[in-house]
Design a protein around this motif. Structure first.
Motif, mmCIF file in Angstrom:
data_model
loop_
_atom_site.group_PDB
_atom_site.id
_atom_site.type_symbol
_atom_site.label_atom_id
_atom_site.label_comp_id
_atom_site.label_asym_id
_atom_site.label_seq_id
_atom_site.Cartn_x
_atom_site.Cartn_y
_atom_site.Cartn_z
ATOM 1 N N UNK A 1 33.651 46.478 35.568
ATOM 2 C CA UNK A 1 33.462 45.023 35.759
ATOM 3 C C UNK A 1 34.812 44.324 35.916
ATOM 4 N N UNK A 2 35.752 44.743 35.054
ATOM 5 C CA UNK A 2 37.088 44.140 35.139
ATOM 6 C C UNK A 2 37.708 44.402 36.512
ATOM 7 N N UNK A 3 37.615 45.644 36.988
ATOM 8 C CA UNK A 3 38.219 45.977 38.284
ATOM 9 C C UNK A 3 37.624 45.120 39.398
ATOM 10 N N UNK A 4 36.317 44.900 39.331
ATOM 11 C CA UNK A 4 35.658 44.094 40.377
ATOM 12 C C UNK A 4 36.206 42.659 40.358
ATOM 13 N N UNK A 5 36.248 42.089 39.152
ATOM 14 C CA UNK A 5 36.728 40.708 39.022
ATOM 15 C C UNK A 5 38.217 40.600 39.383
ATOM 16 N N UNK A 6 38.984 41.585 38.931
ATOM 17 C CA UNK A 6 40.436 41.570 39.199
ATOM 18 C C UNK A 6 40.688 41.706 40.699
ATOM 19 N N UNK A 7 39.879 42.530 41.339
ATOM 20 C CA UNK A 7 40.036 42.729 42.775
ATOM 21 C C UNK A 7 39.730 41.431 43.533
ATOM 22 N N UNK A 8 38.668 40.741 43.076
ATOM 23 C CA UNK A 8 38.313 39.449 43.711
ATOM 24 C C UNK A 8 39.455 38.444 43.570
ATOM 25 N N UNK A 9 40.143 38.506 42.437
ATOM 26 C CA UNK A 9 41.249 37.564 42.176
ATOM 27 C C UNK A 9 42.545 37.988 42.883
ATOM 28 N N UNK A 10 42.463 39.103 43.607
ATOM 29 C CA UNK A 10 43.651 39.559 44.353
ATOM 30 C C UNK A 10 44.650 40.314 43.494
ATOM 31 N N UNK A 11 44.229 40.741 42.287
ATOM 32 C CA UNK A 11 45.154 41.412 41.377
ATOM 33 C C UNK A 11 45.459 42.845 41.780
ATOM 34 N N UNK A 12 44.576 43.429 42.618
ATOM 35 C CA UNK A 12 44.807 44.836 42.969
ATOM 36 C C UNK A 12 46.169 45.007 43.641
#
Lengths: 97, 346
Positions: free
Chosen positions: B282-293
């Protein structure tokens, strides 16, 4: 008139105490490699203009002097490139190696 | 020294031998001959090459110490870096350590701390234990945050070079220079990623990797050791608690304290059994949406190697070298050197 090729530090020392013009009263022509003179990043600001104004002559390196400056690198690692070039110009002109 | 410098500046300008040759009106073979020292150009050609490469003729005279022995680590077999970029990284490492070792030699040669032995640590089969043995090998506490990682390594004789390269496809590499371990990292990375890359490369250097281990596996193990080194399980449980139901904002402070990214913290929390795999996902999905990847905000200050500067300033103040030579070695303007070396003129 004889030519003198000196390291940059001499000029920096005169420049820092505000007496760059003093050596130019001597009966010599002072020369410096154009790269050393033009490289404002490796000298105090304003040194180049002051030296040219005093009469320093900018000279280009010959391939022989370049080769000699290269050789001097391993012998004198403490010298800056421009000091090695000044030494190569002096040694090259005097015939001393 | 001319030959090595020509190659370095050509690669720095991302030019092939053919491209440089065309610009200066010679054959690519002639450039090869200049770069391997078989032939020397005349002054006119030197000037043309300098102009094309955006340097002065005098830049070709930078000292190259032929006594330096390099043993560079390998790039990943599927590295996204082109062969020329890989070559540039290696040349850049050699150019930097030539300047570095010049000042070491000028100061007498024994100024470097003795580095811990490389390629000696045995893999235990678990990254937690491997990270602990790496910490012990470096005489560090087995847990707790590690501030100023680069300073610590430099003071243990492990040299760190921050390479400026215009790509984010390169993170780091390691090797030996005259037997001293070195780590090179890409300046473009975030401070947190620089720290994890440094430890990843440290693992490459210090462990004895079995010959039959696949490169991909070595990479994965080094990454796992890096995480466990920077944020050990015991610290994760103490800081985050035995069990958490979600990734929450308070964890940012822990990430900051340990100098790691949230991505790493969450991975470590999952591996330590603190959060479940679904919470991690879940964190990875949200972080990815926020451009954190690609661009996770960094929360710590960047670390820079200081040992080289320290040696040069010392040599200048002890009159071993001139201020100008110091500026040349550090590749900084003369006025910067003055401000760092003189109390009265700074």
């Amino acid at each position: 008139m004889e030519h003198i090729s000196s390291d940059t530090n001499v000029w920096i020392d005169f420049f820092v105490i505000g007496r760059t013009e003093i050596p130019f009263h001597l009966p010599y022509i002072f020369i410096m490699n154009c790269d050393a003179l033009d490289d404002e990043l490796l000298s105090p600001s304003g040194l180049r203009e002051k030296l040219l104004q005093c009469g320093l002559i900018s000279v280009e390196l010959t391939i022989e002097q370049f080769g000699l400056a290269e050789e001097l690198g391993s012998r004198y690692p403490q010298l800056s490139i421009y000091d090695r070039i000044a030494l190569a110009i002096a040694l090259g002109s005097s015939g001393i190696r | 020294m001319f030959s090595k410098n020509l190659k370095y500046y050509r690669l720095k300008n991302a030019l092939s031998k053919k491209e440089l040759a065309e610009h200066v009106g010679v054959s690519p073979m002639a450039i090869s001959n200049y770069e391997n020292g078989k032939r020397k150009p005349d002054m006119e050609l030197l000037k043309q090459m300098a102009m094309k490469l955006g340097v002065r003729v005098s830049d070709f005279l930078a000292i190259r110490n032929e006594k330096l022995m390099f043993c560079h680590g390998e790039f990943r077999k599927n590295s996204a870096l082109s062969v020329a970029q890989q070559e540039y990284v290696r040349e850049s490492v050699e150019e930097y350590f030539n300047r570095f070792m010049t000042i070491v030699e000028i100061l007498g040669g024994d100024v470097l701390p003795k580095a811990p032995d490389a390629a000696v640590l045995k893999l235990s089969g678990g990254s937690e234990d491997d990270a602990q043995s790496l910490r012990k090998h470096l005489n560090l506490a087995v847990d707790g945050p590690i501030d100023n990682l680069i300073d610590i390594l430099e003071n243990k004789g492990i040299l760190v070079y921050v390479c400026e390269i215009d790509t984010d496809k390169f993170s780091g590499m390691s090797g030996l220079v005259n037997g001293c371990p070195y780590i090179v990292i890409n300046k473009k990375m975030s401070p947190e990623r620089i720290r994890s890359t440094v430890v990843h490369e440290l693992a490459h250097l210090m462990f004895k990797w079995p010959n039959n281990l696949e490169y991909r596996k070595i990479e994965d193990l080094s990454t796992a050791v890096s995480g466990a080194f920077l944020f050990p399980k015991s610290d994760a449980i103490r800081e985050l608690g035995v069990h958490r139901t979600a990734v929450s904002k308070d964890m940012l402070l822990v990430a900051q304290e340990y100098g790691i990214s949230m991505y790493m913290l969450v991975k470590r929390a999952q591996l330590s059994g603190i959060i479940s795999a679904s919470v991690e996902k879940e964190f990875y999905i949200e972080a990815s949406k926020a451009g954190w990847r690609k661009n996770e905000p960094h929360r710590i200050q960047s670390e820079d190697p200081t040992l080289f500067k320290q040696f040069v300033y010392r040599a200048v103040n002890e009159h071993e070298i001139s201020m100008q030579r110091g500026a040349e070695l550090l590749r900084v303007p003369y006025d910067d050197m003055v401000s760092h070396c003189c109390f009265s003129r700074g």
